[in-house]
Scaffold this motif. Sequence first.
Motif, PDB file in Angstrom:
ATOM      1  N   ALA B 216       0.791  -1.098   0.011  1.00 53.08           N
ATOM      2  CA  ALA B 216       0.105  -0.042  -0.039  1.00 53.08           C
ATOM      3  C   ALA B 216       0.773   1.232   0.033  1.00 53.08           C
ATOM      4  O   ALA B 216       0.650   2.158  -0.791  1.00 53.08           O
ATOM      5  CB  ALA B 216      -0.908  -0.060   1.205  1.00 53.08           C
ATOM      6  N   LYS B 219       2.731   1.776  -3.450  1.00 52.18           N
ATOM      7  CA  LYS B 219       1.818   1.942  -4.393  1.00 52.18           C
ATOM      8  C   LYS B 219       1.595   3.614  -4.427  1.00 52.18           C
ATOM      9  O   LYS B 219       1.737   4.371  -5.405  1.00 52.18           O
ATOM     10  CB  LYS B 219       0.173   1.599  -4.014  1.00 52.18           C
ATOM     11  N   ILE B 251       1.101  -5.223  -7.370  1.00 50.59           N
ATOM     12  CA  ILE B 251       0.108  -3.904  -7.182  1.00 50.59           C
ATOM     13  C   ILE B 251      -0.891  -3.993  -8.106  1.00 50.59           C
ATOM     14  O   ILE B 251      -2.056  -3.353  -7.818  1.00 50.59           O
ATOM     15  CB  ILE B 251       0.963  -2.754  -6.763  1.00 50.59           C
ATOM     16  N   LYS B 254      -3.669  -5.933  -7.755  1.00 47.46           N
ATOM     17  CA  LYS B 254      -4.734  -5.815  -6.456  1.00 47.46           C
ATOM     18  C   LYS B 254      -5.631  -4.531  -6.637  1.00 47.46           C
ATOM     19  O   LYS B 254      -6.539  -4.259  -6.367  1.00 47.46           O
ATOM     20  CB  LYS B 254      -3.676  -5.669  -5.237  1.00 47.46           C
ATOM     21  N   TYR B 255      -4.743  -3.288  -7.166  1.00 47.91           N
ATOM     22  CA  TYR B 255      -5.277  -2.006  -7.243  1.00 47.91           C
ATOM     23  C   TYR B 255      -5.841  -1.483  -8.451  1.00 47.91           C
ATOM     24  O   TYR B 255      -6.228  -0.601  -8.696  1.00 47.91           O
ATOM     25  CB  TYR B 255      -4.307  -0.943  -6.747  1.00 47.91           C
ATOM     26  N   THR B 257      -4.224  -0.748 -11.092  1.00 50.72           N
ATOM     27  CA  THR B 257      -3.567   0.079 -11.702  1.00 50.72           C
ATOM     28  C   THR B 257      -2.595  -0.278 -12.938  1.00 50.72           C
ATOM     29  O   THR B 257      -2.764  -1.426 -13.209  1.00 50.72           O
ATOM     30  CB  THR B 257      -2.241   0.532 -10.610  1.00 50.72           C
TER      31      THR B 257
END
Lengths: 206, 299
Positions: B216, B219, B251, B254-255, B257
Amino acid sequence: MGDMNVVKVEAYRNSFLKEVEANVEGGQWVKMCMQCGVCSGSCPLGSAWDHPPQELFMMIRAGKREEVLTSSSMWMCTSCYNCIVRCPRDLPITHIMHGLAHYAERLGLAPKNQPTRKFAKLFWNNLVKKGRVNELKLGVALYFMNGLVEGIKTALKMAPLGLNMLKTKRMNPLEYVGGHGIKDAAGLQAILKKARAIELAKAKKA
Amino acid sequence: MAKREYSFYPGCSSQKAASASNYQVSVNAMCDELDIKLNEIPDWNCCSASIGYAEGGELPRLALSARNMALSEKFNPGQDIVATCAACWLATRETKDRLNHEDALMKETNEALAAAGLKVAANQKVRHMVEVLIEDIGYEEMGKHVKKPLEGLKIAGYVGCQTNRPFGIDGESFENPKYLDKLVATLGAEPIENYEKKVQCCGGALAFSEPVKSQAMIKDIIEAAYDGGADMIVTPCPVCQMNVEVYQDQINAKYKTKFKMPVVYYSTLMAVAYGKSDKQAGLDGQIIKATQLEAITRR
Protein backbone atom coordinates in the motif's frame (compact mmCIF):
# COMPACT_ATOMS: atom_id res chain seq x y z
CA MET A 1 13.67 -18.27 28.76
CA GLY A 2 10.51 -18.67 30.76
CA ASP A 3 12.68 -18.78 33.88
CA MET A 4 14.16 -15.43 33.05
CA ASN A 5 10.63 -14.03 32.85
CA VAL A 6 9.84 -15.29 36.36
CA VAL A 7 13.10 -13.84 37.67
CA LYS A 8 12.32 -10.45 36.17
CA VAL A 9 8.75 -10.41 37.48
CA GLU A 10 10.09 -11.09 40.96
CA ALA A 11 12.89 -8.55 40.69
CA TYR A 12 10.78 -5.65 39.45
CA ARG A 13 7.44 -6.51 41.02
CA ASN A 14 6.37 -2.92 41.39
CA SER A 15 8.05 -1.11 38.58
CA PHE A 16 7.94 -2.13 34.94
CA LEU A 17 9.55 1.21 34.07
CA LYS A 18 12.62 0.28 36.15
CA GLU A 19 12.70 -3.13 34.47
CA VAL A 20 12.64 -1.50 31.03
CA GLU A 21 15.31 1.02 32.02
CA ALA A 22 17.65 -1.72 33.18
CA ASN A 23 16.94 -4.37 30.54
CA VAL A 24 15.84 -2.77 27.27
CA GLU A 25 18.11 -1.10 24.72
CA GLY A 26 17.39 2.63 25.03
CA GLY A 27 15.02 1.93 27.94
CA GLN A 28 16.50 4.67 30.10
CA TRP A 29 14.91 7.19 27.72
CA VAL A 30 11.30 6.08 28.26
CA LYS A 31 10.68 8.46 31.16
CA MET A 32 11.64 11.41 28.93
CA CYS A 33 8.58 11.00 26.69
CA MET A 34 6.20 13.97 27.03
CA GLN A 35 3.30 12.26 25.25
CA CYS A 36 3.13 14.68 22.32
CA GLY A 37 2.31 11.87 19.86
CA VAL A 38 4.55 13.05 17.03
CA CYS A 39 6.10 9.56 16.84
CA SER A 40 2.73 7.88 16.43
CA GLY A 41 1.62 10.42 13.84
CA SER A 42 4.89 10.05 11.91
CA CYS A 43 4.92 6.26 11.76
CA PRO A 44 4.29 4.95 8.23
CA LEU A 45 2.48 1.91 9.64
CA GLY A 46 1.06 3.82 12.61
CA SER A 47 -2.47 2.65 11.99
CA ALA A 48 -1.34 -0.99 12.14
CA TRP A 49 -0.01 -0.72 15.68
CA ASP A 50 -2.31 -1.80 18.52
CA HIS A 51 -0.36 0.67 20.62
CA PRO A 52 1.82 3.23 18.83
CA PRO A 53 5.11 4.27 20.52
CA GLN A 54 3.64 7.12 22.53
CA GLU A 55 1.08 4.74 24.03
CA LEU A 56 3.70 2.07 24.71
CA PHE A 57 5.75 4.63 26.65
CA MET A 58 2.78 5.55 28.84
CA MET A 59 1.83 1.90 29.30
CA ILE A 60 5.37 1.15 30.47
CA ARG A 61 5.11 3.91 33.03
CA ALA A 62 1.68 2.64 34.08
CA GLY A 63 3.14 -0.82 34.73
CA LYS A 64 1.25 -2.64 31.99
CA ARG A 65 3.99 -5.24 31.63
CA GLU A 66 2.07 -8.13 30.10
CA GLU A 67 0.20 -5.92 27.62
CA VAL A 68 3.40 -4.27 26.40
CA LEU A 69 5.64 -7.32 26.13
CA THR A 70 3.06 -9.56 24.45
CA SER A 71 2.01 -6.82 22.02
CA SER A 72 2.62 -7.16 18.29
CA SER A 73 3.02 -3.38 18.14
CA MET A 74 6.78 -2.92 18.21
CA TRP A 75 7.09 -5.66 15.58
CA MET A 76 5.40 -3.23 13.17
CA CYS A 77 8.46 -0.96 13.15
CA THR A 78 9.87 -0.66 9.63
CA SER A 79 13.02 1.11 10.90
CA CYS A 80 12.29 4.24 8.88
CA TYR A 81 13.58 6.48 11.71
CA ASN A 82 10.89 9.12 11.13
CA CYS A 83 10.04 9.10 14.84
CA ILE A 84 13.68 9.54 15.85
CA VAL A 85 14.32 12.64 13.77
CA ARG A 86 11.01 14.25 14.71
CA CYS A 87 10.91 13.53 18.45
CA PRO A 88 11.18 16.90 20.24
CA ARG A 89 12.81 15.15 23.20
CA ASP A 90 15.35 13.28 21.04
CA LEU A 91 14.28 9.83 22.20
CA PRO A 92 15.88 7.04 20.12
CA ILE A 93 12.40 5.63 19.55
CA THR A 94 13.27 3.19 16.76
CA HIS A 95 15.94 1.60 18.93
CA ILE A 96 13.61 1.45 21.93
CA MET A 97 11.04 -0.39 19.77
CA HIS A 98 13.71 -2.85 18.61
CA GLY A 99 14.87 -3.17 22.22
CA LEU A 100 11.34 -3.92 23.48
CA ALA A 101 10.84 -6.49 20.74
CA HIS A 102 14.11 -8.20 21.60
CA TYR A 103 13.41 -8.17 25.34
CA ALA A 104 9.97 -9.67 24.78
CA GLU A 105 11.56 -12.32 22.58
CA ARG A 106 14.24 -13.10 25.16
CA LEU A 107 11.59 -13.57 27.87
CA GLY A 108 9.52 -15.80 25.61
CA LEU A 109 6.60 -13.35 25.64
CA ALA A 110 6.65 -12.18 22.01
CA PRO A 111 3.60 -13.23 19.97
CA LYS A 112 4.60 -16.54 18.37
CA ASN A 113 2.97 -16.07 15.00
CA GLN A 114 3.83 -12.43 14.43
CA PRO A 115 5.19 -12.51 10.85
CA THR A 116 7.97 -9.92 11.30
CA ARG A 117 9.16 -11.74 14.41
CA LYS A 118 9.38 -14.95 12.43
CA PHE A 119 11.11 -13.23 9.54
CA ALA A 120 13.60 -11.49 11.85
CA LYS A 121 14.55 -14.85 13.37
CA LEU A 122 14.90 -16.46 9.94
CA PHE A 123 17.09 -13.55 8.82
CA TRP A 124 19.41 -13.80 11.81
CA ASN A 125 19.79 -17.58 11.61
CA ASN A 126 20.38 -17.30 7.87
CA LEU A 127 23.18 -14.74 8.16
CA VAL A 128 24.91 -16.43 11.11
CA LYS A 129 25.36 -19.69 9.22
CA LYS A 130 27.75 -18.36 6.58
CA GLY A 131 28.30 -14.77 7.60
CA ARG A 132 26.31 -13.38 4.71
CA VAL A 133 22.63 -13.49 3.85
CA ASN A 134 21.58 -16.18 1.43
CA GLU A 135 18.67 -14.37 -0.24
CA LEU A 136 17.26 -17.44 -1.94
CA LYS A 137 17.18 -19.60 1.19
CA LEU A 138 15.76 -16.68 3.15
CA GLY A 139 13.01 -16.19 0.57
CA VAL A 140 12.06 -19.86 0.48
CA ALA A 141 12.12 -20.10 4.29
CA LEU A 142 9.89 -17.03 4.41
CA TYR A 143 7.31 -18.52 2.03
CA PHE A 144 7.11 -21.68 4.10
CA MET A 145 7.22 -20.11 7.55
CA ASN A 146 3.49 -20.70 8.05
CA GLY A 147 3.53 -24.34 7.01
CA LEU A 148 3.58 -26.33 3.82
CA VAL A 149 0.15 -25.58 2.40
CA GLU A 150 0.38 -21.83 2.78
CA GLY A 151 3.99 -22.06 1.62
CA ILE A 152 3.04 -23.63 -1.68
CA LYS A 153 0.34 -21.01 -2.21
CA THR A 154 2.79 -18.19 -1.48
CA ALA A 155 5.50 -19.73 -3.64
CA LEU A 156 3.09 -19.97 -6.57
CA LYS A 157 2.01 -16.39 -6.08
CA MET A 158 5.63 -15.25 -5.93
CA ALA A 159 6.81 -17.41 -8.86
CA PRO A 160 6.51 -14.68 -11.53
CA LEU A 161 8.55 -12.35 -9.33
CA GLY A 162 11.20 -15.01 -8.82
CA LEU A 163 11.34 -15.61 -12.53
CA ASN A 164 11.91 -11.90 -13.11
CA MET A 165 14.77 -11.93 -10.62
CA LEU A 166 16.27 -14.97 -12.36
CA LYS A 167 15.98 -13.43 -15.81
CA THR A 168 17.77 -10.29 -14.70
CA LYS A 169 20.47 -12.34 -12.93
CA ARG A 170 19.49 -10.92 -9.56
CA MET A 171 18.91 -14.39 -8.19
CA ASN A 172 20.88 -17.60 -8.63
CA PRO A 173 19.28 -21.03 -8.11
CA LEU A 174 22.70 -22.42 -7.15
CA GLU A 175 22.61 -20.26 -4.02
CA TYR A 176 20.37 -22.94 -2.58
CA VAL A 177 23.11 -25.56 -2.46
CA GLY A 178 26.20 -23.45 -1.92
CA GLY A 179 26.07 -19.75 -2.05
CA HIS A 180 27.93 -16.76 -0.75
CA GLY A 181 29.69 -16.86 2.57
CA ILE A 182 32.72 -15.63 4.45
CA LYS A 183 35.96 -17.57 4.94
CA ASP A 184 36.05 -17.19 8.70
CA ALA A 185 32.47 -18.14 9.53
CA ALA A 186 33.79 -20.00 12.57
CA GLY A 187 35.46 -16.82 13.81
CA LEU A 188 32.29 -14.81 13.30
CA GLN A 189 30.24 -17.39 15.18
CA ALA A 190 32.77 -17.32 18.04
CA ILE A 191 32.43 -13.52 18.20
CA LEU A 192 28.64 -13.73 18.30
CA LYS A 193 28.71 -16.48 20.93
CA LYS A 194 30.96 -14.39 23.15
CA ALA A 195 28.84 -11.26 22.58
CA ARG A 196 25.70 -13.16 23.51
CA ALA A 197 27.37 -14.55 26.64
CA ILE A 198 28.41 -11.06 27.76
CA GLU A 199 24.91 -9.77 27.15
CA LEU A 200 23.19 -12.63 28.96
CA ALA A 201 25.50 -12.29 31.96
CA LYS A 202 24.55 -8.61 32.15
CA ALA A 203 20.87 -9.40 31.68
CA LYS A 204 20.91 -11.80 34.61
CA LYS A 205 22.45 -9.14 36.84
CA ALA A 206 20.11 -6.33 35.75
CA MET B 1 43.67 13.95 -10.53
CA ALA B 2 44.90 11.70 -7.80
CA LYS B 3 43.05 8.48 -7.44
CA ARG B 4 40.74 8.42 -4.42
CA GLU B 5 40.77 5.24 -2.39
CA TYR B 6 38.21 3.94 0.06
CA SER B 7 37.70 0.86 2.19
CA PHE B 8 34.64 -0.64 0.58
CA TYR B 9 31.78 -2.49 2.25
CA PRO B 10 29.54 -3.77 -0.58
CA GLY B 11 26.99 -5.72 1.49
CA CYS B 12 25.08 -8.94 0.83
CA SER B 13 22.65 -7.64 -1.78
CA SER B 14 25.49 -6.36 -3.99
CA GLN B 15 27.10 -9.77 -4.44
CA LYS B 16 27.12 -11.59 -7.74
CA ALA B 17 23.62 -12.75 -8.71
CA ALA B 18 22.08 -11.14 -5.62
CA SER B 19 19.16 -8.72 -5.67
CA ALA B 20 21.24 -5.57 -6.10
CA SER B 21 24.06 -7.02 -8.20
CA ASN B 22 23.11 -4.52 -10.91
CA TYR B 23 23.75 -1.70 -8.40
CA GLN B 24 27.32 -2.94 -7.93
CA VAL B 25 27.84 -3.15 -11.69
CA SER B 26 26.81 0.47 -12.17
CA VAL B 27 28.84 1.62 -9.16
CA ASN B 28 31.91 0.02 -10.70
CA ALA B 29 31.32 1.87 -13.98
CA MET B 30 30.72 5.15 -12.16
CA CYS B 31 33.84 4.78 -10.01
CA ASP B 32 35.92 3.86 -13.03
CA GLU B 33 34.94 7.13 -14.70
CA LEU B 34 35.51 9.22 -11.56
CA ASP B 35 38.85 7.54 -10.75
CA ILE B 36 37.59 6.16 -7.45
CA LYS B 37 39.26 3.00 -6.19
CA LEU B 38 37.22 0.76 -3.90
CA ASN B 39 39.26 -1.63 -1.78
CA GLU B 40 36.84 -4.30 -0.64
CA ILE B 41 37.10 -5.15 3.07
CA PRO B 42 38.43 -8.73 3.05
CA ASP B 43 35.95 -11.30 4.36
CA TRP B 44 33.31 -8.70 5.33
CA ASN B 45 30.11 -10.06 6.88
CA CYS B 46 26.42 -9.14 6.92
CA CYS B 47 25.45 -6.18 9.16
CA SER B 48 22.05 -7.79 9.98
CA ALA B 49 20.39 -4.66 8.52
CA SER B 50 17.45 -3.32 10.49
CA ILE B 51 15.97 -6.73 11.19
CA GLY B 52 18.78 -8.29 13.24
CA TYR B 53 17.47 -7.04 16.56
CA ALA B 54 14.94 -9.73 17.38
CA GLU B 55 17.19 -12.76 17.60
CA GLY B 56 20.49 -10.93 17.73
CA GLY B 57 20.05 -8.37 20.45
CA GLU B 58 22.25 -5.37 21.05
CA LEU B 59 25.85 -6.54 21.47
CA PRO B 60 25.81 -9.39 18.90
CA ARG B 61 24.18 -7.02 16.40
CA LEU B 62 26.79 -4.31 16.95
CA ALA B 63 29.58 -6.92 16.95
CA LEU B 64 28.70 -7.80 13.34
CA SER B 65 29.53 -4.28 12.18
CA ALA B 66 32.47 -4.06 14.57
CA ARG B 67 34.04 -7.11 12.91
CA ASN B 68 33.84 -5.37 9.53
CA MET B 69 35.38 -2.23 11.00
CA ALA B 70 38.16 -4.28 12.61
CA LEU B 71 38.97 -5.94 9.28
CA SER B 72 38.88 -2.58 7.54
CA GLU B 73 41.29 -1.05 10.06
CA LYS B 74 43.62 -4.02 9.67
CA PHE B 75 43.66 -4.31 5.89
CA ASN B 76 42.68 -0.85 4.64
CA PRO B 77 44.16 1.45 7.30
CA GLY B 78 43.77 5.18 6.93
CA GLN B 79 40.87 4.90 4.48
CA ASP B 80 37.25 5.92 5.04
CA ILE B 81 34.80 3.03 5.04
CA VAL B 82 32.29 3.47 2.21
CA ALA B 83 29.04 1.54 1.82
CA THR B 84 26.67 1.60 -1.13
CA CYS B 85 23.78 -0.01 0.76
CA ALA B 86 21.72 2.23 3.03
CA ALA B 87 21.30 -0.44 5.70
CA CYS B 88 25.01 -1.37 5.67
CA TRP B 89 25.93 2.28 6.04
CA LEU B 90 23.42 2.88 8.81
CA ALA B 91 24.39 -0.19 10.85
CA THR B 92 28.12 0.47 10.51
CA ARG B 93 27.82 4.15 11.26
CA GLU B 94 25.60 3.53 14.27
CA THR B 95 28.17 1.07 15.60
CA LYS B 96 31.03 3.52 15.07
CA ASP B 97 29.19 6.38 16.80
CA ARG B 98 28.27 4.23 19.76
CA LEU B 99 31.76 2.74 20.12
CA ASN B 100 33.24 6.24 20.04
CA HIS B 101 30.95 7.46 22.82
CA GLU B 102 30.41 4.43 25.07
CA ASP B 103 33.53 3.11 26.79
CA ALA B 104 31.79 0.07 28.29
CA LEU B 105 30.46 -0.94 24.88
CA MET B 106 33.91 -0.54 23.36
CA LYS B 107 35.33 -2.85 25.99
CA GLU B 108 32.63 -5.49 25.58
CA THR B 109 32.84 -5.34 21.80
CA ASN B 110 36.59 -5.91 21.86
CA GLU B 111 36.12 -8.79 24.30
CA ALA B 112 33.78 -10.39 21.77
CA LEU B 113 36.05 -9.66 18.77
CA ALA B 114 39.00 -11.21 20.62
CA ALA B 115 37.26 -14.57 20.17
CA ALA B 116 38.40 -14.34 16.53
CA GLY B 117 41.69 -12.56 17.24
CA LEU B 118 40.38 -9.14 16.15
CA LYS B 119 40.23 -5.71 17.74
CA VAL B 120 38.51 -2.50 16.79
CA ALA B 121 39.43 1.14 17.37
CA ALA B 122 36.49 2.62 15.40
CA ASN B 123 38.74 5.32 14.00
CA GLN B 124 37.71 5.26 10.33
CA LYS B 125 34.92 7.49 9.06
CA VAL B 126 31.88 5.56 7.84
CA ARG B 127 30.29 7.05 4.75
CA HIS B 128 27.65 6.34 2.15
CA MET B 129 28.72 6.45 -1.47
CA VAL B 130 26.54 9.50 -2.10
CA GLU B 131 28.54 11.39 0.54
CA VAL B 132 31.71 10.57 -1.36
CA LEU B 133 30.11 11.87 -4.55
CA ILE B 134 28.77 15.06 -3.02
CA GLU B 135 31.57 15.92 -0.60
CA ASP B 136 34.74 14.53 -2.20
CA ILE B 137 33.91 14.77 -5.90
CA GLY B 138 31.29 17.53 -5.99
CA TYR B 139 28.47 18.27 -8.43
CA GLU B 140 30.69 20.35 -10.69
CA GLU B 141 33.24 17.58 -11.16
CA MET B 142 30.48 14.99 -11.61
CA GLY B 143 28.97 17.21 -14.29
CA LYS B 144 32.25 17.54 -16.18
CA HIS B 145 32.28 13.81 -16.94
CA VAL B 146 28.86 13.82 -18.60
CA LYS B 147 29.20 12.67 -22.20
CA LYS B 148 25.56 11.91 -22.90
CA PRO B 149 23.29 14.31 -20.98
CA LEU B 150 20.02 12.70 -19.92
CA GLU B 151 18.08 15.40 -21.77
CA GLY B 152 14.30 15.24 -21.80
CA LEU B 153 14.02 12.75 -18.94
CA LYS B 154 11.90 13.55 -15.92
CA ILE B 155 13.10 11.73 -12.84
CA ALA B 156 11.58 11.41 -9.37
CA GLY B 157 14.31 11.38 -6.72
CA TYR B 158 13.15 8.83 -4.18
CA VAL B 159 15.47 9.22 -1.21
CA GLY B 160 13.59 6.87 1.13
CA CYS B 161 14.51 6.33 4.75
CA GLN B 162 17.87 5.04 5.68
CA THR B 163 20.20 7.25 3.65
CA ASN B 164 18.16 10.12 5.07
CA ARG B 165 17.39 9.21 8.66
CA PRO B 166 18.59 9.18 11.35
CA PHE B 167 22.00 10.39 10.11
CA GLY B 168 21.26 11.86 6.71
CA ILE B 169 23.58 13.72 4.40
CA ASP B 170 25.31 16.85 5.73
CA GLY B 171 23.51 20.05 4.82
CA GLU B 172 20.29 18.27 3.79
CA SER B 173 16.97 18.34 5.64
CA PHE B 174 15.23 15.15 6.77
CA GLU B 175 11.90 16.23 5.30
CA ASN B 176 13.04 17.42 1.90
CA PRO B 177 16.58 16.40 1.00
CA LYS B 178 17.63 17.80 -2.36
CA TYR B 179 20.76 15.88 -3.24
CA LEU B 180 19.19 13.40 -5.65
CA ASP B 181 17.40 16.23 -7.45
CA LYS B 182 20.67 18.13 -7.76
CA LEU B 183 22.38 15.04 -9.09
CA VAL B 184 19.59 14.45 -11.63
CA ALA B 185 19.96 18.04 -12.84
CA THR B 186 23.76 17.67 -12.96
CA LEU B 187 23.31 14.76 -15.37
CA GLY B 188 21.09 16.85 -17.66
CA ALA B 189 17.70 15.42 -16.68
CA GLU B 190 14.80 17.20 -15.02
CA PRO B 191 14.06 16.41 -11.36
CA ILE B 192 10.41 16.20 -10.31
CA GLU B 193 9.78 19.21 -8.10
CA ASN B 194 7.88 18.53 -4.90
CA TYR B 195 7.86 14.77 -5.34
CA GLU B 196 5.45 14.03 -2.54
CA LYS B 197 6.70 10.62 -1.49
CA LYS B 198 10.39 11.47 -1.60
CA VAL B 199 11.08 10.32 1.96
CA GLN B 200 8.18 7.88 2.40
CA CYS B 201 9.03 4.44 3.80
CA CYS B 202 8.67 1.49 1.37
CA GLY B 203 8.25 -0.98 4.21
CA GLY B 204 11.88 -2.07 4.23
CA ALA B 205 12.19 -5.64 5.47
CA LEU B 206 8.46 -5.64 6.24
CA ALA B 207 7.81 -5.88 2.50
CA PHE B 208 8.55 -9.57 3.11
CA SER B 209 6.67 -10.10 6.35
CA GLU B 210 3.82 -7.59 5.90
CA PRO B 211 3.37 -7.50 2.11
CA VAL B 212 -0.15 -6.02 2.07
CA LYS B 213 0.72 -3.09 4.31
CA SER B 214 4.02 -2.46 2.54
CA GLN B 215 2.58 -2.64 -0.95
CA ALA B 216 0.00 0.00 0.00
CA MET B 217 2.90 2.35 0.76
CA ILE B 218 4.81 1.34 -2.36
CA LYS B 219 1.73 2.07 -4.45
CA ASP B 220 1.69 5.65 -3.12
CA ILE B 221 5.40 6.08 -3.87
CA ILE B 222 4.88 5.07 -7.52
CA GLU B 223 1.62 6.96 -7.91
CA ALA B 224 3.20 10.19 -6.69
CA ALA B 225 5.97 9.77 -9.26
CA TYR B 226 3.38 9.42 -12.03
CA ASP B 227 1.49 12.43 -10.64
CA GLY B 228 4.66 14.48 -10.90
CA GLY B 229 5.08 13.42 -14.53
CA ALA B 230 8.10 11.20 -13.91
CA ASP B 231 9.54 8.83 -16.52
CA MET B 232 11.40 6.89 -13.84
CA ILE B 233 12.33 6.81 -10.18
CA VAL B 234 15.92 7.04 -8.91
CA THR B 235 17.05 5.87 -5.48
CA PRO B 236 20.25 5.43 -3.44
CA CYS B 237 19.05 2.31 -1.56
CA PRO B 238 18.96 -1.35 -2.67
CA VAL B 239 15.92 -2.14 -0.52
CA CYS B 240 13.99 0.86 -1.89
CA GLN B 241 14.96 -0.12 -5.43
CA MET B 242 13.81 -3.68 -5.07
CA ASN B 243 10.62 -2.97 -3.16
CA VAL B 244 9.48 -0.24 -5.51
CA GLU B 245 10.37 -2.12 -8.70
CA VAL B 246 9.56 -5.80 -8.24
CA TYR B 247 6.05 -5.70 -6.76
CA GLN B 248 4.49 -3.54 -9.46
CA ASP B 249 2.75 -6.57 -11.07
CA GLN B 250 1.22 -7.57 -7.75
CA ILE B 251 0.18 -3.99 -7.02
CA ASN B 252 -1.38 -3.68 -10.48
CA ALA B 253 -3.37 -6.88 -9.90
CA LYS B 254 -4.64 -5.72 -6.54
CA TYR B 255 -5.30 -2.02 -7.18
CA LYS B 256 -6.19 -2.20 -10.90
CA THR B 257 -3.36 0.19 -11.67
CA LYS B 258 -1.17 0.07 -14.77
CA PHE B 259 2.18 0.84 -13.22
CA LYS B 260 5.27 0.23 -15.29
CA MET B 261 7.67 2.64 -13.67
CA PRO B 262 11.40 1.88 -14.00
CA VAL B 263 13.32 2.28 -10.75
CA VAL B 264 17.07 2.85 -11.10
CA TYR B 265 20.04 3.73 -8.93
CA TYR B 266 21.83 7.09 -9.03
CA SER B 267 24.84 5.12 -10.26
CA THR B 268 22.79 3.72 -13.17
CA LEU B 269 21.99 7.26 -14.28
CA MET B 270 25.61 8.31 -13.87
CA ALA B 271 26.98 5.34 -15.80
CA VAL B 272 24.59 6.08 -18.68
CA ALA B 273 25.40 9.79 -18.69
CA TYR B 274 29.09 8.93 -18.59
CA GLY B 275 28.72 7.06 -21.86
CA LYS B 276 28.89 3.49 -20.53
CA SER B 277 27.13 0.56 -22.20
CA ASP B 278 23.82 -1.00 -21.11
CA LYS B 279 25.72 -3.81 -19.50
CA GLN B 280 28.19 -1.55 -17.69
CA ALA B 281 25.31 0.56 -16.39
CA GLY B 282 23.55 -2.56 -15.12
CA LEU B 283 20.50 -1.86 -17.29
CA ASP B 284 20.15 -5.58 -18.00
CA GLY B 285 19.27 -5.91 -14.32
CA GLN B 286 16.08 -3.89 -14.70
CA ILE B 287 12.94 -5.98 -14.34
CA ILE B 288 10.99 -2.99 -15.62
CA LYS B 289 13.22 -1.93 -18.48
CA ALA B 290 14.48 1.65 -18.47
CA THR B 291 13.99 1.95 -22.23
CA GLN B 292 14.71 5.68 -22.29
CA LEU B 293 18.11 5.06 -20.74
CA GLU B 294 18.76 2.24 -23.21
CA ALA B 295 18.00 4.69 -26.02
CA ILE B 296 20.62 7.06 -24.62
CA THR B 297 23.33 4.38 -24.35
CA ARG B 298 22.74 3.60 -28.04
CA ARG B 299 23.00 7.23 -29.05
